[in-house]
Design an enzyme around this catalytic site. Sequence first.
Site, PDB file in Angstrom:
ATOM      1  N   ASP A 117       0.832  -1.200   0.000  1.00 54.96           N
ATOM      2  CA  ASP A 117       0.000   0.000   0.000  1.00 54.96           C
ATOM      3  C   ASP A 117       0.874   1.260   0.000  1.00 54.96           C
ATOM      4  O   ASP A 117       2.108   1.185   0.023  1.00 54.96           O
ATOM      5  CB  ASP A 117      -0.933  -0.025   1.214  1.00 54.96           C
ATOM      6  CG  ASP A 117      -2.332   0.478   0.902  1.00 54.96           C
ATOM      7  OD1 ASP A 117      -2.475   1.296  -0.034  1.00 54.96           O
ATOM      8  OD2 ASP A 117      -3.281   0.061   1.588  1.00 54.96           O
ATOM      9  N   ASP A 162      -9.875   3.133  -3.299  1.00 56.33           N
ATOM     10  CA  ASP A 162     -10.731   1.998  -2.972  1.00 56.33           C
ATOM     11  C   ASP A 162     -12.167   2.223  -3.446  1.00 56.33           C
ATOM     12  O   ASP A 162     -12.659   3.353  -3.468  1.00 56.33           O
ATOM     13  CB  ASP A 162     -10.768   1.779  -1.460  1.00 56.33           C
ATOM     14  CG  ASP A 162      -9.407   1.444  -0.868  1.00 56.33           C
ATOM     15  OD1 ASP A 162      -8.425   1.373  -1.626  1.00 56.33           O
ATOM     16  OD2 ASP A 162      -9.331   1.272   0.358  1.00 56.33           O
TER      17      ASP A 162
END
Length: 668
Positions: free
Chosen positions: A190, A251
């Site tokens: 990430d 997301d």
Amino acid sequence: MSPHSHTARLRGLLKRAAVHGAVLGLAVVGLAGVGRSATALTAEPTAVSTNQIGVAPAPMGWASWNTFASVIDYATIKAQADALVSSGMAAAGYKYVNIDEGWWLGTRDSSGNITVDTAKWPGGMKAVVDYIHSKGLKAGIYTDAGKNGCGYYYPTPSGTPAAPNTGMEGHNQQDLETFQNWGFDFLKIDWCGGDAEGLDQETTYKAIRDANTAATAVTGRSLVLSLCEWGTGNPWNWAAGTGAMWRTSTDIVYYPDNPTMASILANFDKSLHPAAQHTGYYNDPDMMTVGMNGLSAAQNRTHMGLWAISGAPLLAGNNLATMSSTTASILTNSEVVAIDQDPRGLQGVKVAEDSTGLQVYSKILSGTGKRAVLLLNRTSAAANITARWQDMGLTTASAAVRNVWSASNAGSFATSYTTSVPAGEGVLLTVSGTEASGTTYEDTTSATTPAFTGVTASAAGTKLIDITYANGGTADRKATLQVGGQYAQTLAFPPTGSATTYRTVSVLASLAKGSNTLTFGALGTAPDIDAVAVRAVSGTNGTAVVGTGSGRCLDFFKSTITNNSQAELWDCGGGQNQTFTYTSRSELVVYGNKCLDAYNSGTANGTKVVLWDCNGGTNQKWTFNSNGTVTNNVSGLCLDASGAATANGTLIDLWTCNGGSNQQWTRN
């Protein structure tokens, strides 16, 4: 066959002989004057159909974040691994069980090795990996490229505390060796820490890639790398070969929440970078939300169809242990999964939008004349949508159509197929037709990674490039492919069985109208590149908008897709960021879903000309005038190269029309 074709075949044979050690040196020297150019072989059989080789498929599996956020432990992961098998998903191809954020609180021992909470993870992380492997599955783990992971900056309600030091920065190889020694197969990296620290995306992830290679040399294991920098660094330009997959957006859901079709469609739109997806490398629009609260069965099918037509990784995010039989049937539909996992490994592209919101996407499948087609209705009313064979690179001869979700054959249709699509839904089809002709270019030198010049295109747009090569090794070999001055892409070439056995892999590339150069470059031991076959995908055709005063093209820097990015001038290269479709609605559409836009509907001199989601606004409508100017329909001001400059990077704005060459444009 013409003497020209005989000569070309002889040169190809001489090249192969020279590469593979035959004593034909004088003959090769005699052809040295041919140089590195290509010879167009219109009489030569195309380099693809019967010799295609399958590439590594997009990863399939399940990931913990969408349902559980950071509230995870051994029991949770075990239950999902069990359900992956018992539901039939594992048998359908879903293999990865990926543990996301929340598994680690950032603690290390005195040597800097990761330590974990054994109350949550009895036996440590190796124990959960061993259990996943015992089910015939693969295991994935999560980290961050920076010092701190996302849980530090965005702790979830009722989740783990905002623990610092949950990233891998400063411990790259050490942590990668740890993950490999635990037995993990997959790593999601990430970007919360990297973003907060202002790190450079490309530099950071390539350093992690190199550390992964170094760790493998120590442990003997390797990790599939999933790069998750949310598309902030335009990874479609550089990520292929750095990771197996890379996120192209934020997301769909930030915490366990009800997804919406709007967020699903937004992520799909941002994932469409066809030149970057090839040979086992994939654009990633995020974990799926199929089966989560808030979506109907029809919306779940549309979501699944979007991911399948784009060839995206299929990582389910719903609770597998409690999902309905309907959700399971959607996720495991064999025909849909086959479209996504097609061995050619290409991404679908938009080939038509006759009316706003009524879209046609086509994915080139393995074999000859095979396509998957998604008819997507983004409007609020049911409507007919037409798929034309010519738009997707087929001839107008009759083609057989099958409706995938209904598992029914619609019949054979000449030229096109039209059907009604419900509001907000998609109809997923497969089409079996006749491949349109293309042109083959064969290397006439002894180079393993040649350049092909004079590769012609009748119009700017996305083209199918089939590459014939030999790889006599036992592992993939890599080479770069650069079209003109565009970013070079790293391609993987699987073994072909021997150094004299030739097979074909495919890419989609943006070519300029007219002559193009395709240059291959070696990365280590290279495959032997022998020929390329080029075919048009007519529905992607567009034009370059060329400044008369500069000779440079209207361009978006580094192929950015970020709204409000200002247009500029740049050397014409045929890239997707320079290919515009002028629609019947007077829009200038780039990337298939973004419009050239007068910022904030401005009417003053100096109004920026920017990139924005197409919305039908008058500020996104343009008129090409007979005097060479292009005017915006809100203001009547001219498309203008700022300050009458001509250099690369000159920004584009609106200005009172004055007849200057910086306000003169042609479409090429």
